[in-house]
Scaffold this active site. Sequence first.
Site, PDB file in Angstrom:
ATOM      1  N   CYS A   1      -2.541   8.533   3.118  1.00 35.52           N
ATOM      2  CA  CYS A   1      -2.395   8.050   1.739  1.00 35.52           C
ATOM      3  C   CYS A   1      -3.644   8.346   0.928  1.00 35.52           C
ATOM      4  O   CYS A   1      -3.568   8.505  -0.289  1.00 35.52           O
ATOM      5  CB  CYS A   1      -2.120   6.543   1.743  1.00 35.52           C
ATOM      6  SG  CYS A   1      -0.590   6.075   2.553  1.00 35.52           S
TER       7      CYS A   1
ATOM      8  N   GLU B   1       0.871  -1.172   0.000  1.00 42.56           N
ATOM      9  CA  GLU B   1       0.000   0.000   0.000  1.00 42.56           C
ATOM     10  C   GLU B   1       0.905   1.218   0.000  1.00 42.56           C
ATOM     11  O   GLU B   1       1.591   1.501   0.983  1.00 42.56           O
ATOM     12  CB  GLU B   1      -0.919   0.040   1.218  1.00 42.56           C
ATOM     13  CG  GLU B   1      -1.947   1.156   1.084  1.00 42.56           C
ATOM     14  CD  GLU B   1      -2.445   1.712   2.404  1.00 42.56           C
ATOM     15  OE1 GLU B   1      -2.644   2.950   2.468  1.00 42.56           O
ATOM     16  OE2 GLU B   1      -2.609   0.927   3.346  1.00 42.56           O
TER      17      GLU B   1
END
Length: 463
Positions: free
Chosen positions: A265, A231
């Site tokens: 993120c 990720e």
Amino acid sequence: MSATQKTISPVDSSVYAERPYASAKEIATALAKAAAAQTAWRNVPIAERAQYCTRFTDAFVAKTDEIAPELTWQMGRPVSAVPGEVRGFEERARHMIDIAPTALADVQTEPKAGFTRFIRREPLGVVLTVAAWNYPYLIAVNSVVPAIMAGNAVILKHSSQTPLCGERFAQCFKEADLPEGVFQVLHLDHASTEQTIKDPRIDFVAFTGSVGGGHSIQRAASSRFVGTGLELGGKDPAYVRPDVNLAHAIENTVDGTFFNSGQSCCATERIYVHEKVYDSFVEGFVDLTKQYRLGNPLEPETNLGPLVRTSAADFVRKQSDEAVAAGARALIDSSLFPANKPGTPYLAPQVLVDVDHNMRVMTEESFGPVVGIMKVHSDKEAIDLMNDSSYGLTASIWTEDEQAAIDIGDRVNTGTWFMNRADYLDPALAWVGVKDSGRGCTLSSVGYEHLTRPKSFHLRTAT
């Protein structure tokens, strides 16, 4: 004497924690313990694994009041916002525990006379989780709890910025009486992390961090056929359509931009607004942004804390300055935020207009409290701009038309497509990225597929 890692608090630049890096001998011991423990743990019934993980979750939630200031000192998030991370941790952990019996059940095929056939989901072995500092508990729980529920052992290497978060995991698993070796924490430098990934006793690596970090993980794993879940970064867009509930969109896109000082993120980093509502949206967005209080994150009234370090703030300042030099307009007067000081991690929020994709602030991950807002004239223009990115973690649309949201979502290259919300992980849904935002999956029943391997049973019962 082994080298140590120091956690420099963004609150006041003091050394908040110091830990020795694990030695080669300690790493080898941990790997041996994990491999040995996993051979027994894989045979523990799922219902019993659930009892351990539930006790772990209960122990963690009970420590909310201790965790909040500790986390604030490590990475700077306002102490008033930390309970939200604990709630998210609990939601994800309990969901993944609850769905495990179904998600890990044998996959039955259609009946065939004289045969028994099914696919069993077997644990991978030892999972190395390399977790990031920005949501240190949420990020780690995404892989730790489901990996253990799936019958794996886990070694957690947490960020040097948040080492105490890894230790909290270990403390709570100990209180849950998890068998020794099923979960361990190691403080590792980059070289030791690379060597650990290369060790044949590691069967999967779950990494959250930068694109550059993801490439480093992949290179370390490339000498073996070992799976990696990555990720990575994001430059997540929002599109505001003319049929929007404007007040709702303004409130939530501002929060999606500036929560955690933009250090997410899946933060909203670029916004495309239809010309029919552009002026009203920008005015409301700026007015709400001005209401933030930047300051000491240990004070309860603060809702915008420092960035994790001065270099991160300097990077965002430079992005904004470059954009203004190229023709953008900055709509927030930083003097409204007295705590804003160059040369420190304390950075005022900024809203930029008259931006375009020739500016880094619209194409390169900022990871800070800045957003660019562009006017668009059609759905197609918005779609093209949203897709004009090397990232693809999440994207959002703000509209009252559900079918339009679905139709547009089908044309946007992203891992998660939101309507009328952003910057949120639903544990019932797969958490994935495309392009430079990574690969693999955590959460949901699909997440379990990445922490297990399929094993087919093909039995002829009539001979």
